[in-house]
Design a protein around this motif. Structure first.
Motif, PDB file in Angstrom:
ATOM      1  N   VAL A 193      40.891  73.072   9.477  1.00 45.94           N
ATOM      2  CA  VAL A 193      41.490  73.027  10.737  1.00 45.94           C
ATOM      3  C   VAL A 193      42.758  71.909  10.537  1.00 45.94           C
ATOM      4  CG1 VAL A 193      41.239  71.560  12.892  1.00 45.94           C
ATOM      5  CG2 VAL A 193      39.237  72.636  11.890  1.00 45.94           C
ATOM      6  N   GLU A 194      43.913  72.667  10.950  1.00 56.96           N
ATOM      7  CA  GLU A 194      45.074  71.788  10.729  1.00 56.96           C
ATOM      8  C   GLU A 194      45.954  71.382  12.035  1.00 56.96           C
ATOM      9  OE1 GLU A 194      48.053  73.477   8.102  1.00 56.96           O
ATOM     10  OE2 GLU A 194      46.759  74.649   7.098  1.00 56.96           O
ATOM     11  N   THR A 195      45.979  70.059  12.095  1.00 52.73           N
ATOM     12  CA  THR A 195      46.989  69.802  13.147  1.00 52.73           C
ATOM     13  C   THR A 195      48.338  69.198  12.809  1.00 52.73           C
ATOM     14  OG1 THR A 195      46.335  67.396  12.885  1.00 52.73           O
ATOM     15  CG2 THR A 195      44.759  68.748  14.359  1.00 52.73           C
ATOM     16  N   GLY A 196      49.228  68.690  13.761  1.00 51.50           N
ATOM     17  CA  GLY A 196      50.400  68.172  13.363  1.00 51.50           C
ATOM     18  C   GLY A 196      50.345  66.803  12.411  1.00 51.50           C
ATOM     19  N   GLN A 197      49.140  66.160  12.497  1.00 47.81           N
ATOM     20  CA  GLN A 197      49.057  64.817  12.164  1.00 47.81           C
ATOM     21  C   GLN A 197      48.134  64.865  10.774  1.00 47.81           C
ATOM     22  OE1 GLN A 197      47.466  63.287  15.645  1.00 47.81           O
ATOM     23  NE2 GLN A 197      49.339  62.940  16.319  1.00 47.81           N
ATOM     24  N   SER A 237      44.805  67.179  20.629  1.00 49.12           N
ATOM     25  CA  SER A 237      45.033  67.880  21.846  1.00 49.12           C
ATOM     26  C   SER A 237      45.787  69.321  21.581  1.00 49.12           C
ATOM     27  CB  SER A 237      45.341  67.042  23.015  1.00 49.12           C
ATOM     28  OG  SER A 237      46.781  66.856  22.652  1.00 49.12           O
ATOM     29  N   GLY A 238      45.832  70.158  22.426  1.00 47.02           N
ATOM     30  CA  GLY A 238      46.508  71.349  22.409  1.00 47.02           C
ATOM     31  C   GLY A 238      45.990  72.459  21.151  1.00 47.02           C
ATOM     32  N   GLU A 239      46.775  73.083  20.838  1.00 47.70           N
ATOM     33  CA  GLU A 239      46.472  74.327  19.830  1.00 47.70           C
ATOM     34  C   GLU A 239      46.107  73.693  18.243  1.00 47.70           C
ATOM     35  OE1 GLU A 239      48.402  77.960  21.897  1.00 47.70           O
ATOM     36  OE2 GLU A 239      49.303  77.381  20.068  1.00 47.70           O
ATOM     37  N   LEU A 240      45.193  74.315  17.686  1.00 49.09           N
ATOM     38  CA  LEU A 240      45.085  73.923  16.286  1.00 49.09           C
ATOM     39  C   LEU A 240      45.007  74.933  15.549  1.00 49.09           C
ATOM     40  CD1 LEU A 240      41.818  71.954  17.430  1.00 49.09           C
ATOM     41  CD2 LEU A 240      44.040  70.719  16.703  1.00 49.09           C
ATOM     42  N   VAL A 273      41.369  76.337  20.355  1.00 50.66           N
ATOM     43  CA  VAL A 273      41.856  75.013  21.482  1.00 50.66           C
ATOM     44  C   VAL A 273      40.415  74.446  21.390  1.00 50.66           C
ATOM     45  CG1 VAL A 273      43.301  76.245  22.619  1.00 50.66           C
ATOM     46  CG2 VAL A 273      41.009  76.857  23.120  1.00 50.66           C
ATOM     47  N   PRO A 274      40.326  73.059  21.993  1.00 54.40           N
ATOM     48  CA  PRO A 274      39.205  72.486  21.921  1.00 54.40           C
ATOM     49  C   PRO A 274      38.413  72.744  23.264  1.00 54.40           C
ATOM     50  CG  PRO A 274      40.872  70.809  21.674  1.00 54.40           C
ATOM     51  CD  PRO A 274      41.471  72.273  21.922  1.00 54.40           C
TER      52      PRO A 274
END
Length: 87
Positions: free
Chosen positions: A1-5, A28-31, A44-45
């Motif tokens: 799972v990758e996020t911007g952070q 939040s938002g797309e992952l 999405v969550p």
């Protein structure tokens, strides 16, 4: 799972595209989900429980074929069943 952070691990729990991961990974938002074979999909969550640090995600596009998944039991497993503890 990758996020911007950052990124974290997760597990597919249904062939239809539900995934289980840690809530601290989900903001939040797309992952972006990257599978072992290198395939990438967006998710999405669905539900996030920060106190228990668990999150349920759903792939945005339903898979063309069933995904290999780790089945979950809602009832007591039979004696001798192979079990996995996550956490």
């Amino acid at each position: 799972v990758e996020t911007g952070q950052g990124f974290g691990s997760g597990v597919v729990i249904s062939a239809e595209g539900l995934l289980l991961t840690a809530a601290h990974v989900v903001h939040s938002g797309e992952l972006k989900i990257r599978f072992q074979n290198g395939q990438e999909r967006l998710a999405v969550p669905v539900r996030v429980h920060k106190q228990r640090d668990v999150a349920l995600l759903r792939l945005k596009d339903r898979p063309q074929t069933d995904l290999p998944c780790l089945p979950l039991w809602a009832e007591r497993p039979p004696v001798g069943a192979e079990l996995y503890a996550i956490g």
